[in-house]
Each structure stands twice: as C-alpha cells, then as structure tokens.
Design a protein around this motif. Structure first.
Motif, mmCIF file in Angstrom:
data_model
loop_
_atom_site.group_PDB
_atom_site.id
_atom_site.type_symbol
_atom_site.label_atom_id
_atom_site.label_comp_id
_atom_site.label_asym_id
_atom_site.label_seq_id
_atom_site.Cartn_x
_atom_site.Cartn_y
_atom_site.Cartn_z
ATOM 1 N N PRO A 168 0.811 -1.229 0.000
ATOM 2 C CA PRO A 168 0.000 0.000 0.000
ATOM 3 C C PRO A 168 0.837 1.268 0.000
ATOM 4 O O PRO A 168 0.416 2.289 -0.557
ATOM 5 N N LEU A 169 2.010 1.223 0.604
ATOM 6 C CA LEU A 169 2.869 2.409 0.625
ATOM 7 C C LEU A 169 3.431 2.698 -0.763
ATOM 8 O O LEU A 169 3.497 3.862 -1.186
ATOM 9 N N ILE A 170 3.849 1.636 -1.460
ATOM 10 C CA ILE A 170 4.315 1.811 -2.837
ATOM 11 C C ILE A 170 3.189 2.370 -3.701
ATOM 12 O O ILE A 170 3.399 3.237 -4.557
ATOM 13 N N ALA A 171 1.972 1.885 -3.455
ATOM 14 C CA ALA A 171 0.821 2.388 -4.212
ATOM 15 C C ALA A 171 0.617 3.878 -3.958
ATOM 16 O O ALA A 171 0.242 4.630 -4.872
ATOM 17 N N GLN A 172 0.863 4.324 -2.724
ATOM 18 C CA GLN A 172 0.737 5.753 -2.412
ATOM 19 C C GLN A 172 1.778 6.566 -3.163
ATOM 20 O O GLN A 172 1.500 7.677 -3.621
ATOM 21 N N VAL A 173 3.001 6.045 -3.261
ATOM 22 C CA VAL A 173 4.045 6.739 -4.019
ATOM 23 C C VAL A 173 3.621 6.898 -5.469
ATOM 24 O O VAL A 173 3.739 7.972 -6.067
ATOM 25 N N ARG A 174 3.107 5.822 -6.047
ATOM 26 C CA ARG A 174 2.679 5.881 -7.454
ATOM 27 C C ARG A 174 1.520 6.854 -7.628
ATOM 28 O O ARG A 174 1.484 7.630 -8.580
ATOM 29 N N ALA A 175 0.550 6.794 -6.684
ATOM 30 C CA ALA A 175 -0.613 7.680 -6.787
ATOM 31 C C ALA A 175 -0.212 9.138 -6.638
ATOM 32 O O ALA A 175 -0.798 10.021 -7.275
ATOM 33 N N ALA A 176 0.790 9.395 -5.802
ATOM 34 C CA ALA A 176 1.242 10.769 -5.590
ATOM 35 C C ALA A 176 2.013 11.298 -6.791
ATOM 36 O O ALA A 176 2.154 12.510 -6.962
ATOM 37 N N GLY A 177 2.512 10.397 -7.636
ATOM 38 C CA GLY A 177 3.264 10.820 -8.804
ATOM 39 C C GLY A 177 4.757 10.862 -8.587
ATOM 40 O O GLY A 177 5.488 11.443 -9.383
ATOM 41 N N GLY A 178 5.234 10.260 -7.503
ATOM 42 C CA GLY A 178 6.666 10.222 -7.238
ATOM 43 C C GLY A 178 6.992 10.578 -5.810
ATOM 44 O O GLY A 178 6.125 10.966 -5.021
ATOM 45 N N LEU A 179 8.268 10.433 -5.481
ATOM 46 C CA LEU A 179 8.704 10.675 -4.107
ATOM 47 C C LEU A 179 8.558 12.122 -3.700
ATOM 48 O O LEU A 179 8.209 12.429 -2.555
ATOM 49 N N GLU A 180 8.828 13.044 -4.638
ATOM 50 C CA GLU A 180 8.766 14.458 -4.277
ATOM 51 C C GLU A 180 7.360 14.847 -3.836
ATOM 52 O O GLU A 180 7.171 15.525 -2.825
ATOM 53 N N LEU A 181 6.364 14.390 -4.610
ATOM 54 C CA LEU A 181 4.988 14.715 -4.256
ATOM 55 C C LEU A 181 4.549 13.963 -3.004
ATOM 56 O O LEU A 181 3.748 14.470 -2.223
ATOM 57 N N LEU A 182 5.086 12.748 -2.813
ATOM 58 C CA LEU A 182 4.757 12.014 -1.590
ATOM 59 C C LEU A 182 5.324 12.744 -0.379
ATOM 60 O O LEU A 182 4.659 12.862 0.649
#
Length: 249
Positions: free
Chosen positions: A202-216
């Motif tokens: 789920p955390l990886i999914a959040q990174v993808r949904a955010a559009g990358g680490l910077e947005l996360l």
C-alpha cells in the motif's frame, strides 16, 4: 443503572436532532441500532428522550471522527448493553491502530531519507542501451546487485506488486525504468525496517498515486496533520464517553 427519567426533562426526537443538525429519522435510526438507549413512550406511543439520550448522542458524535462509524457504533452498543470492558477494548484497538499508523509514517519518512541519500551518491544503474531503452532503464541483475539482494527477491517483489517491470518484446527480459528502481529502493528500505510485503504494497501504491517521491514527501505533512487531528478527536470522544458513563452510573 442511573437512568431516573423525569417527566420534566422529556425531550422529543426533534430536540436531539436540532442541536446537531440531524434529522429526526437519524435519531430514530440511532436508537434502533443501539447507539442510543431505548426511548420512553408517551401514552399515545410517541418517543420521549432525556438528557441521558442527549449525552449518548454527544458521545457517539464525538467518537465518530477518531474511531469511524463502525467502531463508534460498536462502542456505544457495548456501553448500552452494560459491557463497558468491551467498549474499552474497542477503544484500545483504535489507539493501537493509530500508533501503528504513526509508526508506518515514521518508517516511510525514514525510508525516504535513506533513499534520497542513496540516490544522491550512487552512480546511474546500467546497462541501458541507448536505442531500445530509456536513460534510467536497467535490468534485474544490475538492480539486484546495487541493492545487495538476489534477483529472485526482485521477482518475489514483482509478484507482490512492489515493482512492475515491463518485458522486452524481443528478449523477454525484465526492464526496470526509473519509477521501478525508485519503488525497488523504497521496498528495500522498508524491508530492512522490518515491514512485511503486504504492509509495503500500500505504501508503494501511495508513491505511485502521488506521482513520485517528491509529491509524496509534500503529502507527508498532511499525513502528520491528519494523524494529530485523529488523536485529538479521540481525546474529545473519550471525554464525552466518560460524561455519558457518569450519567449512566
């Protein structure tokens, strides 16, 4: 129980509803589901409530933001059945979940810090032939070597949905682009922190949904704020529930 109902304190459903901007049907539904204790009845069959019911309603509405509808309902049902210990157990579970969410946030922040340091100091992974692949693409061997894991581990992570490499149509080789490398590095940091694959997905999914680490990273402050707000609403809910318990005696 200390439910000494006085005729002088009779309240109509609309009296309870109006204070909180609810409908009278909502009040009846809350009673039917056990969130409120049973109402009294007039000789003509109309429901009558008291300050005890008003306290129960305040407790439920205060519990909602911190515990959610299902748990808040279960807490009130347990109290109204006289099973106060069961209500406390449900509250403890919510607090344990909040603590687990805080630890998850800390793990993500720690992983991101480590990832940023690693990314800044590491050379680009290879190989990446110029014609067939992007500048950030790599294969399973070099990526596994850089992370210090076996290729079989990357394949296991792929099956768990942590990385999603594409396949070269000519050779069938797995090709990891920059996003895949990012996800693999984040998964690696979280695994080192003791997290299970089903917790990491789920955390990886959040990174993808955010559009990358910077947005996360930008979303982490909002995550902090939501956890803090949840903790405060739990305190408010506890205070209102305690007031209700005192009224019940």
């Amino acid at each position: 129980m200390g439910q000494n109902l006085q005729t002088s304190e009779r309240l109509r459903p609309v009296d309870l509803a109006r204070e909180h901007g609810l409908s009278t049907q909502a009040i009846r539904n809350y009673e039917a589901s056990g969130i409120l204790p049973p109402a009294g009845r007039t000789p003509h069959g109309y429901r009558t409530y008291t300050s005890l019911h008003a306290a129960a309603l305040r407790a439920f509405l205060a519990l909602l933001p911190g515990h959610g509808h299902r748990t808040a309902t279960s807490i009130m049902q347990a109290v109204n059945r006289g099973q106060v210990d069961e209500a406390f157990r449900l509250i403890d579970e919510s607090h344990a979940q909040l603590l687990d969410d805080r630890r998850t946030l800390q793990a993500v922040e720690g992983a991101l810090r480590d990832l940023n340091v690693t990314t800044a100091t590491e050379p680009r992974l290879g190989p990446a032939p110029a014609e067939a692949y992007g500048s950030g693409d790599t294969f399973i061997g070099p990526l596994a070597g850089k992370l210090g894991i076996r290729p079989a581990t990357l394949r296991k992570w792929e099956r768990a949905g942590l990385v999603r490499p594409r396949r070269d149509p000519r050779t069938g080789y797995r090709v990891y682009d920059e996003a895949d490398v990012r996800d693999a590095r984040l998964a690696h940091q979280l695994r080192r922190g003791g997290y299970l694959l089903e917790q990491i997905a789920p955390l990886i999914a959040q990174v993808r949904a955010a559009g990358g680490l910077e947005l996360l990273e930008a979303a982490l402050s909002d995550w902090h704020a939501r956890l803090s707000a949840r903790g405060r609403t739990m305190l408010t809910g506890a205070a209102e529930l305690e007031a209700y318990l005192r009224r019940r005696g």
